[in-house]
Design a protein around this motif. Sequence first.
Motif, PDB file in Angstrom:
ATOM      1  N   THR A  53       0.840  -1.193   0.000  1.00 21.28           N
ATOM      2  CA  THR A  53       0.000   0.000   0.000  1.00 21.28           C
ATOM      3  C   THR A  53       0.877   1.246   0.000  1.00 21.28           C
ATOM      4  O   THR A  53       2.037   1.202   0.392  1.00 21.28           O
ATOM      5  CB  THR A  53      -0.919   0.069   1.242  1.00 21.28           C
ATOM      6  OG1 THR A  53      -0.107   0.034   2.424  1.00 21.28           O
ATOM      7  CG2 THR A  53      -1.921  -1.063   1.273  1.00 21.28           C
ATOM      8  N   SER A  73      -5.509  10.886  -4.283  1.00 20.75           N
ATOM      9  CA  SER A  73      -5.630  10.157  -5.535  1.00 20.75           C
ATOM     10  C   SER A  73      -4.271   9.533  -5.815  1.00 20.75           C
ATOM     11  O   SER A  73      -3.306  10.238  -6.109  1.00 20.75           O
ATOM     12  CB  SER A  73      -6.035  11.122  -6.648  1.00 20.75           C
ATOM     13  OG  SER A  73      -6.087  10.458  -7.879  1.00 20.75           O
ATOM     14  N   VAL A  85      -8.917   7.819  -2.112  1.00 24.32           N
ATOM     15  CA  VAL A  85      -9.205   7.596  -0.703  1.00 24.32           C
ATOM     16  C   VAL A  85      -9.618   8.921  -0.089  1.00 24.32           C
ATOM     17  O   VAL A  85      -8.966   9.946  -0.321  1.00 24.32           O
ATOM     18  CB  VAL A  85      -7.961   7.046   0.034  1.00 24.32           C
ATOM     19  CG1 VAL A  85      -8.183   6.965   1.519  1.00 24.32           C
ATOM     20  CG2 VAL A  85      -7.560   5.696  -0.526  1.00 24.32           C
ATOM     21  N   GLU A  86     -10.680   8.909   0.694  1.00 23.15           N
ATOM     22  CA  GLU A  86     -11.145  10.112   1.391  1.00 23.15           C
ATOM     23  C   GLU A  86     -11.024   9.863   2.888  1.00 23.15           C
ATOM     24  O   GLU A  86     -11.467   8.841   3.393  1.00 23.15           O
ATOM     25  CB  GLU A  86     -12.596  10.394   1.010  1.00 23.15           C
ATOM     26  CG  GLU A  86     -13.091  11.724   1.494  1.00 23.15           C
ATOM     27  CD  GLU A  86     -14.447  12.071   0.914  1.00 23.15           C
ATOM     28  OE1 GLU A  86     -15.369  12.298   1.712  1.00 23.15           O
ATOM     29  OE2 GLU A  86     -14.581  12.115  -0.324  1.00 23.15           O
ATOM     30  N   GLN A  87     -10.396  10.800   3.599  1.00 25.62           N
ATOM     31  CA  GLN A  87     -10.173  10.653   5.036  1.00 25.62           C
ATOM     32  C   GLN A  87     -10.632  11.912   5.754  1.00 25.62           C
ATOM     33  O   GLN A  87     -10.201  13.013   5.418  1.00 25.62           O
ATOM     34  CB  GLN A  87      -8.677  10.415   5.299  1.00 25.62           C
ATOM     35  CG  GLN A  87      -8.270  10.391   6.745  1.00 25.62           C
ATOM     36  CD  GLN A  87      -8.826   9.179   7.466  1.00 25.62           C
ATOM     37  OE1 GLN A  87      -8.766   8.076   6.963  1.00 25.62           O
ATOM     38  NE2 GLN A  87      -9.373   9.389   8.636  1.00 25.62           N
ATOM     39  N   LEU A  98      -3.081   8.861   5.278  1.00 20.57           N
ATOM     40  CA  LEU A  98      -3.816   8.415   4.099  1.00 20.57           C
ATOM     41  C   LEU A  98      -3.178   7.126   3.598  1.00 20.57           C
ATOM     42  O   LEU A  98      -1.976   7.099   3.313  1.00 20.57           O
ATOM     43  CB  LEU A  98      -3.755   9.484   3.008  1.00 20.57           C
ATOM     44  CG  LEU A  98      -4.300  10.851   3.403  1.00 20.57           C
ATOM     45  CD1 LEU A  98      -3.835  11.923   2.431  1.00 20.57           C
ATOM     46  CD2 LEU A  98      -5.811  10.800   3.470  1.00 20.57           C
ATOM     47  N   GLU A  99      -3.975   6.056   3.512  1.00 21.64           N
ATOM     48  CA  GLU A  99      -3.461   4.769   3.044  1.00 21.64           C
ATOM     49  C   GLU A  99      -4.317   4.284   1.884  1.00 21.64           C
ATOM     50  O   GLU A  99      -5.545   4.327   1.935  1.00 21.64           O
ATOM     51  CB  GLU A  99      -3.472   3.741   4.166  1.00 21.64           C
ATOM     52  CG  GLU A  99      -2.866   2.413   3.756  1.00 21.64           C
ATOM     53  CD  GLU A  99      -2.686   1.436   4.903  1.00 21.64           C
ATOM     54  OE1 GLU A  99      -2.081   0.386   4.668  1.00 21.64           O
ATOM     55  OE2 GLU A  99      -3.142   1.714   6.024  1.00 21.64           O
ATOM     56  N   SER A 100      -3.643   3.823   0.848  1.00 23.01           N
ATOM     57  CA  SER A 100      -4.342   3.340  -0.341  1.00 23.01           C
ATOM     58  C   SER A 100      -4.900   1.941  -0.104  1.00 23.01           C
ATOM     59  O   SER A 100      -4.494   1.251   0.833  1.00 23.01           O
ATOM     60  CB  SER A 100      -3.374   3.280  -1.529  1.00 23.01           C
ATOM     61  OG  SER A 100      -2.466   2.197  -1.368  1.00 23.01           O
ATOM     62  N   PRO A 101      -5.806   1.512  -0.979  1.00 25.26           N
ATOM     63  CA  PRO A 101      -6.181   0.099  -0.978  1.00 25.26           C
ATOM     64  C   PRO A 101      -4.966  -0.741  -1.399  1.00 25.26           C
ATOM     65  O   PRO A 101      -3.947  -0.194  -1.842  1.00 25.26           O
ATOM     66  CB  PRO A 101      -7.281   0.012  -2.045  1.00 25.26           C
ATOM     67  CG  PRO A 101      -7.661   1.403  -2.383  1.00 25.26           C
ATOM     68  CD  PRO A 101      -6.538   2.289  -1.968  1.00 25.26           C
TER      69      PRO A 101
END
Length: 179
Positions: A53, A73, A85-87, A98-101
């Motif tokens: 990730t 993004s 990703v929205e945090q 913020l961590e991606s899938p």
Amino acid sequence: MSRNRSRSILLAATLIAAVGLGACRDTGKDGEGRLFEISGKLFVFNYRLARATYVVTLRPLQPMGDGQVAVASFQDPAGGAPLVVEQKVWPKLDKVTLESPALTCVVKNKPYAIAISIKGSDGAVLQKIDTTLMSTEDQSILPDRPLVIDQLYTANPDLAGHPDGKLPGEPKPDCSKGI
């Protein structure tokens, strides 16, 4: 050490530092108007879970407002649409993570784009941050399947006899779009 060699080493170190700083561009307001800065960014290769990730950490530069949201993004290393990703920004915390899938097809030494927008409670963009991230490893270092299957770290029975997590004949993701 000779004087010329010392100068060459100093010049090389300065060039490396300049390239590193150039990879992180903040397109938000200058000076006191900026809300956040990047305090950390890296690829996380979780060997136990066989996943990679992006992780980006933002540090607030001034008090955060209620209702703010960070939208990241991340470029998809496999190609295709960016991973968004929205945090929610929690005003009492000292950072936003913020961590991606989970990712596939991460390649060593290839720059991947990350665009971050900080939005106010009304949805207006308050700051944009554009940066890139390069991995120091290929995703091929990860096992083919997770080494464990639950919170108790029970060994994955699919990997019996394969302690390195590599299965002969295991299908690999198509990474041709991300090249």
